[in-house]
Design a protein around this motif. Structure first.
Motif, PDB file in Angstrom:
ATOM      1  N   ILE A  40       1.261  -6.369   7.050  1.00 44.97           N
ATOM      2  CA  ILE A  40       1.702  -5.024   6.665  1.00 44.97           C
ATOM      3  C   ILE A  40       1.279  -4.029   7.742  1.00 44.97           C
ATOM      4  O   ILE A  40       2.037  -3.171   8.158  1.00 44.97           O
ATOM      5  CB  ILE A  40       1.059  -4.561   5.333  1.00 44.97           C
ATOM      6  N   ARG A  41       0.016  -4.163   8.171  1.00 42.95           N
ATOM      7  CA  ARG A  41      -0.543  -3.170   9.106  1.00 42.95           C
ATOM      8  C   ARG A  41      -1.683  -3.797   9.887  1.00 42.95           C
ATOM      9  O   ARG A  41      -2.496  -4.519   9.334  1.00 42.95           O
ATOM     10  CB  ARG A  41      -1.053  -1.975   8.300  1.00 42.95           C
ATOM     11  N   GLN A  42      -1.728  -3.519  11.166  1.00 47.59           N
ATOM     12  CA  GLN A  42      -2.839  -3.934  12.013  1.00 47.59           C
ATOM     13  C   GLN A  42      -3.539  -2.662  12.475  1.00 47.59           C
ATOM     14  O   GLN A  42      -2.887  -1.716  12.935  1.00 47.59           O
ATOM     15  CB  GLN A  42      -2.323  -4.728  13.207  1.00 47.59           C
ATOM     16  N   ALA A  91      -0.675   3.389   1.849  1.00 48.42           N
ATOM     17  CA  ALA A  91       0.159   3.440   0.637  1.00 48.42           C
ATOM     18  C   ALA A  91       0.461   2.022   0.169  1.00 48.42           C
ATOM     19  O   ALA A  91       0.561   1.096   0.978  1.00 48.42           O
ATOM     20  CB  ALA A  91       1.460   4.179   0.927  1.00 48.42           C
ATOM     21  N   GLU A  92       0.607   1.866  -1.165  1.00 46.42           N
ATOM     22  CA  GLU A  92       0.874   0.532  -1.711  1.00 46.42           C
ATOM     23  C   GLU A  92       2.216   0.007  -1.209  1.00 46.42           C
ATOM     24  O   GLU A  92       3.137   0.781  -0.948  1.00 46.42           O
ATOM     25  CB  GLU A  92       0.843   0.551  -3.238  1.00 46.42           C
ATOM     26  N   LEU A 100      -2.851  -9.071  -1.864  1.00 46.20           N
ATOM     27  CA  LEU A 100      -3.163  -8.420  -0.593  1.00 46.20           C
ATOM     28  C   LEU A 100      -4.334  -9.159   0.046  1.00 46.20           C
ATOM     29  O   LEU A 100      -5.220  -9.663  -0.653  1.00 46.20           O
ATOM     30  CB  LEU A 100      -3.555  -6.965  -0.814  1.00 46.20           C
ATOM     31  N   ALA A 101      -4.349  -9.209   1.360  1.00 43.91           N
ATOM     32  CA  ALA A 101      -5.464  -9.803   2.088  1.00 43.91           C
ATOM     33  C   ALA A 101      -5.822  -8.898   3.254  1.00 43.91           C
ATOM     34  O   ALA A 101      -4.934  -8.342   3.909  1.00 43.91           O
ATOM     35  CB  ALA A 101      -5.110 -11.195   2.594  1.00 43.91           C
ATOM     36  N   CYS A 102      -7.107  -8.735   3.465  1.00 41.81           N
ATOM     37  CA  CYS A 102      -7.599  -8.030   4.639  1.00 41.81           C
ATOM     38  C   CYS A 102      -8.356  -9.065   5.463  1.00 41.81           C
ATOM     39  O   CYS A 102      -9.380  -9.599   5.021  1.00 41.81           O
ATOM     40  CB  CYS A 102      -8.530  -6.887   4.238  1.00 41.81           C
ATOM     41  N   LEU A 182      -2.488  -7.698   4.986  1.00 42.13           N
ATOM     42  CA  LEU A 182      -1.351  -8.595   4.767  1.00 42.13           C
ATOM     43  C   LEU A 182      -0.986  -8.629   3.285  1.00 42.13           C
ATOM     44  O   LEU A 182      -1.806  -8.266   2.436  1.00 42.13           O
ATOM     45  CB  LEU A 182      -1.718 -10.005   5.230  1.00 42.13           C
ATOM     46  N   GLN A 183       0.219  -9.091   2.976  1.00 45.43           N
ATOM     47  CA  GLN A 183       0.649  -9.240   1.587  1.00 45.43           C
ATOM     48  C   GLN A 183       1.440 -10.531   1.433  1.00 45.43           C
ATOM     49  O   GLN A 183       2.007 -11.047   2.392  1.00 45.43           O
ATOM     50  CB  GLN A 183       1.493  -8.056   1.123  1.00 45.43           C
ATOM     51  N   ALA A 184       1.439 -11.026   0.180  1.00 44.35           N
ATOM     52  CA  ALA A 184       2.220 -12.217  -0.167  1.00 44.35           C
ATOM     53  C   ALA A 184       2.618 -12.106  -1.627  1.00 44.35           C
ATOM     54  O   ALA A 184       1.901 -11.490  -2.426  1.00 44.35           O
ATOM     55  CB  ALA A 184       1.396 -13.489   0.057  1.00 44.35           C
TER      56      ALA A 184
END
Length: 187
Positions: A40-42, A91-92, A100-102, A182-184
């Motif tokens: 999602i975002r780095q 934001a979600e 979600l994973a960080c 990250l998301q799944a």
């Protein structure tokens, strides 16, 4: 003879505590992802952190100290962390529910207790209410180690803000880098 009996009893109790912990994590924890995670975002050192005090950029890492001279409270609850640092808010994702994973690399320095990194969310209109999931503990190490914190998010009427935060329970320094959100889909 009594030592053997005591050690057997202690081992039995330890195994039961572990079983209860595993059961609670299954029941109230984060579900398994159905597919591989998608980025999602780095975050890079060019990104500004939410909390500002006692955070420095060292090479490609954020160096976070347990103490912030500007925000020390003399009236703290013993259950509260010594310092809570909100690194980033996002934001979600626009999905009904997801895991979600960080993922990040980190090392802890000069600390007596593990430094916790959490991934959670806060809903609009619920200030002060942060839903965190099982935090990841960063232990004292010489080298950076790979870690992951996970959270389960289900869309509700109120929008959520995803937070990546750090909790210190003793003095110390956290060096953290390569932070990815990250998301799944949920299994």
């Amino acid at each position: 003879m009594f030592d053997d009996l005591f050690n057997n009893l202690k081992g039995f109790i330890d195994s039961k505590i572990q079983e209860v912990g595993n059961d609670l994590q299954k029941r109230f924890g984060v579900p398994e992802p159905a597919e591989p995670f998608v980025l999602i975002r780095q975050f890079t050192p060019a990104d500004s952190t939410v909390t500002k005090g006692c955070i420095a950029i060292v090479g490609e890492s954020w160096q976070i100290e347990a103490y912030d001279d500007n925000n020390q409270s003399f009236f703290t609850n013993s259950a509260d962390p010594l310092r809570n640092v909100i690194l980033f808010e996002v934001a979600e994702p626009d999905v009904q529910e997801c895991v979600l994973a960080c993922q990040f690399n980190a090392k802890a320095l000069n600390t007596e207790k593990p430094i916790k990194v959490s991934l959670g969310w806060r809903r609009t209109g619920q200030w002060g209410t942060m839903r965190e999931f099982w935090p990841t503990e960063v232990l004292v190490t010489e080298d950076f180690q790979a870690y992951e914190a996970r959270a389960y998010l289900k869309k509700e009427a109120d929008a959520a803000t995803i937070q990546i935060s750090v909790q210190f329970e003793s003095s110390g320094i956290l060096l953290i880098r390569d932070i990815e959100l990250l998301q799944a889909p949920v299994k």
